[in-house]
Design a protein around this motif. Structure first.
Motif, mmCIF file in Angstrom:
data_model
loop_
_atom_site.group_PDB
_atom_site.id
_atom_site.type_symbol
_atom_site.label_atom_id
_atom_site.label_comp_id
_atom_site.label_asym_id
_atom_site.label_seq_id
_atom_site.Cartn_x
_atom_site.Cartn_y
_atom_site.Cartn_z
ATOM 1 N N UNK A 96 64.440 94.120 67.917
ATOM 2 C CA UNK A 96 65.187 93.874 67.686
ATOM 3 C C UNK A 96 65.800 92.833 68.118
ATOM 4 N N UNK A 97 66.082 93.345 69.631
ATOM 5 C CA UNK A 97 67.212 93.246 70.285
ATOM 6 C C UNK A 97 66.458 91.259 71.540
ATOM 7 N N UNK A 98 65.012 91.652 71.377
ATOM 8 C CA UNK A 98 64.213 90.929 72.653
ATOM 9 C C UNK A 98 64.195 89.395 72.399
ATOM 10 N N UNK A 99 64.399 88.877 71.019
ATOM 11 C CA UNK A 99 64.126 87.055 70.947
ATOM 12 C C UNK A 99 65.885 86.403 72.011
ATOM 13 N N UNK A 100 67.016 87.955 71.760
ATOM 14 C CA UNK A 100 68.028 87.560 71.714
ATOM 15 C C UNK A 100 68.351 87.507 73.034
ATOM 16 N N UNK A 101 67.818 88.273 73.670
ATOM 17 C CA UNK A 101 67.714 89.027 75.517
ATOM 18 C C UNK A 101 67.280 87.537 76.166
ATOM 19 N N UNK A 102 66.012 87.406 75.650
ATOM 20 C CA UNK A 102 65.546 86.009 76.221
ATOM 21 C C UNK A 102 65.463 84.669 76.233
ATOM 22 N N UNK A 103 66.314 84.117 75.042
ATOM 23 C CA UNK A 103 67.080 83.180 74.923
ATOM 24 C C UNK A 103 68.087 82.924 75.598
ATOM 25 N N UNK A 104 68.877 84.169 76.445
ATOM 26 C CA UNK A 104 70.430 84.103 77.468
ATOM 27 C C UNK A 104 70.158 84.337 78.866
ATOM 28 N N UNK A 105 68.835 84.767 79.072
ATOM 29 C CA UNK A 105 68.800 85.331 80.278
ATOM 30 C C UNK A 105 68.068 82.996 81.171
ATOM 31 N N UNK A 106 68.337 83.648 82.769
ATOM 32 C CA UNK A 106 68.255 82.202 83.409
ATOM 33 C C UNK A 106 67.079 82.275 83.384
ATOM 34 N N UNK A 160 57.900 98.365 68.533
ATOM 35 C CA UNK A 160 59.324 99.154 68.426
ATOM 36 C C UNK A 160 59.615 98.371 69.694
ATOM 37 N N UNK A 161 59.355 98.280 70.849
ATOM 38 C CA UNK A 161 59.841 97.654 71.799
ATOM 39 C C UNK A 161 59.476 96.476 72.511
ATOM 40 N N UNK A 162 60.240 95.982 73.394
ATOM 41 C CA UNK A 162 59.382 94.572 74.045
ATOM 42 C C UNK A 162 59.986 95.120 75.628
ATOM 43 N N UNK A 163 59.174 95.367 76.897
ATOM 44 C CA UNK A 163 58.989 95.334 77.827
ATOM 45 C C UNK A 163 58.697 94.587 79.121
ATOM 46 N N UNK A 164 59.648 94.701 79.633
ATOM 47 C CA UNK A 164 60.622 93.381 80.687
ATOM 48 C C UNK A 164 59.863 93.757 81.803
ATOM 49 N N UNK A 187 58.268 89.125 88.088
ATOM 50 C CA UNK A 187 59.772 89.574 87.615
ATOM 51 C C UNK A 187 60.650 88.431 86.593
ATOM 52 N N UNK A 188 61.801 89.350 86.060
ATOM 53 C CA UNK A 188 62.890 89.087 85.188
ATOM 54 C C UNK A 188 64.021 89.405 86.273
ATOM 55 N N UNK A 189 64.884 88.636 86.724
ATOM 56 C CA UNK A 189 65.162 88.890 87.595
ATOM 57 C C UNK A 189 66.689 90.282 87.578
ATOM 58 N N UNK A 211 62.978 84.365 82.686
ATOM 59 C CA UNK A 211 62.303 85.606 82.403
ATOM 60 C C UNK A 211 60.874 85.536 83.004
ATOM 61 N N UNK A 212 61.087 86.562 83.509
ATOM 62 C CA UNK A 212 58.778 87.417 83.812
ATOM 63 C C UNK A 212 58.442 87.407 82.719
ATOM 64 N N UNK A 213 57.001 88.422 83.129
ATOM 65 C CA UNK A 213 56.119 88.799 81.557
ATOM 66 C C UNK A 213 57.191 89.243 80.775
ATOM 67 N N UNK A 214 56.862 89.510 79.470
ATOM 68 C CA UNK A 214 57.777 90.033 78.608
ATOM 69 C C UNK A 214 56.389 91.044 77.557
ATOM 70 N N UNK A 215 56.091 91.973 77.582
ATOM 71 C CA UNK A 215 55.403 93.093 77.159
ATOM 72 C C UNK A 215 56.139 93.441 75.966
ATOM 73 N N UNK A 216 55.223 93.125 74.126
ATOM 74 C CA UNK A 216 55.572 93.743 73.126
ATOM 75 C C UNK A 216 54.815 94.373 72.514
ATOM 76 N N UNK A 217 55.662 95.648 71.661
ATOM 77 C CA UNK A 217 54.501 96.239 70.121
ATOM 78 C C UNK A 217 55.992 95.687 69.443
#
Length: 139
Positions: free
Chosen positions: A43-53, A63-67, A108-110, A55-61
């Motif tokens: 539920x927090x994935x899109x918000x975090x991705x939109x605000x990061x300067x 329940x969770x997004x994995x950075x 990588x995501x910083x 973003x590296x590889x992100x995986x999702x199922x």
């Protein structure tokens, strides 16, 4: 290293019987720093991705997004709940899929901007050691 391992054990991230899946990094990306993963509730994935300067590889199922972050990004950092820090790319997930491919060759995501955003999400103050082990205090 021992402190980090004990911390992970205390958080239940290395528990026995936990089903894990290896996140398959694209072979065209250079992961020379090694890889760890940080999971956050989906539920927090899109918000975090939109605000990061960046973003590296992100995986999702479901329940969770994995950075993907450089290995050791938990050294002297206490990643707050609801984040889950995992050493390596074997994570407790069900059929995660790659949902974000970085614009450059780094997977990588910083970790520091990401850590600060996760702390803000959790409503906690960032917590890290004032000095790295083995350094001489500033005078």
């Amino acid at each position: 290293m021992l402190r980090t391992t004990l911390h992970r054990l205390s958080r239940g991230l290395l528990g026995e019987g936990t089903r894990t899946v290896r996140l398959p990094l694209p072979t065209t990306l250079s992961a020379s720093l090694g890889c760890d993963a940080v999971g956050v509730p989906a539920r927090h994935g899109f918000r975090l991705m939109a605000r990061l300067p960046r973003t590296g590889c992100v995986f999702a199922d479901d329940d969770r997004w994995w950075w993907i972050v450089p290995a050791g990004s938990d050294f002297e950092l206490d990643w707050p709940s609801p984040a889950s820090y995992v050493a390596g790319t074997s994570v407790p997930a069900v059929r995660p899929r790659l949902i974000h491919w970085p614009d450059d060759r780094s997977p990588y995501t910083p970790p520091i901007p990401f850590y600060l955003m996760v702390c803000q999400l959790a409503g906690t103050a960032p917590s890290w050691a004032a000095e790295a082990p083995g350094t001489v205090p500033a005078r």
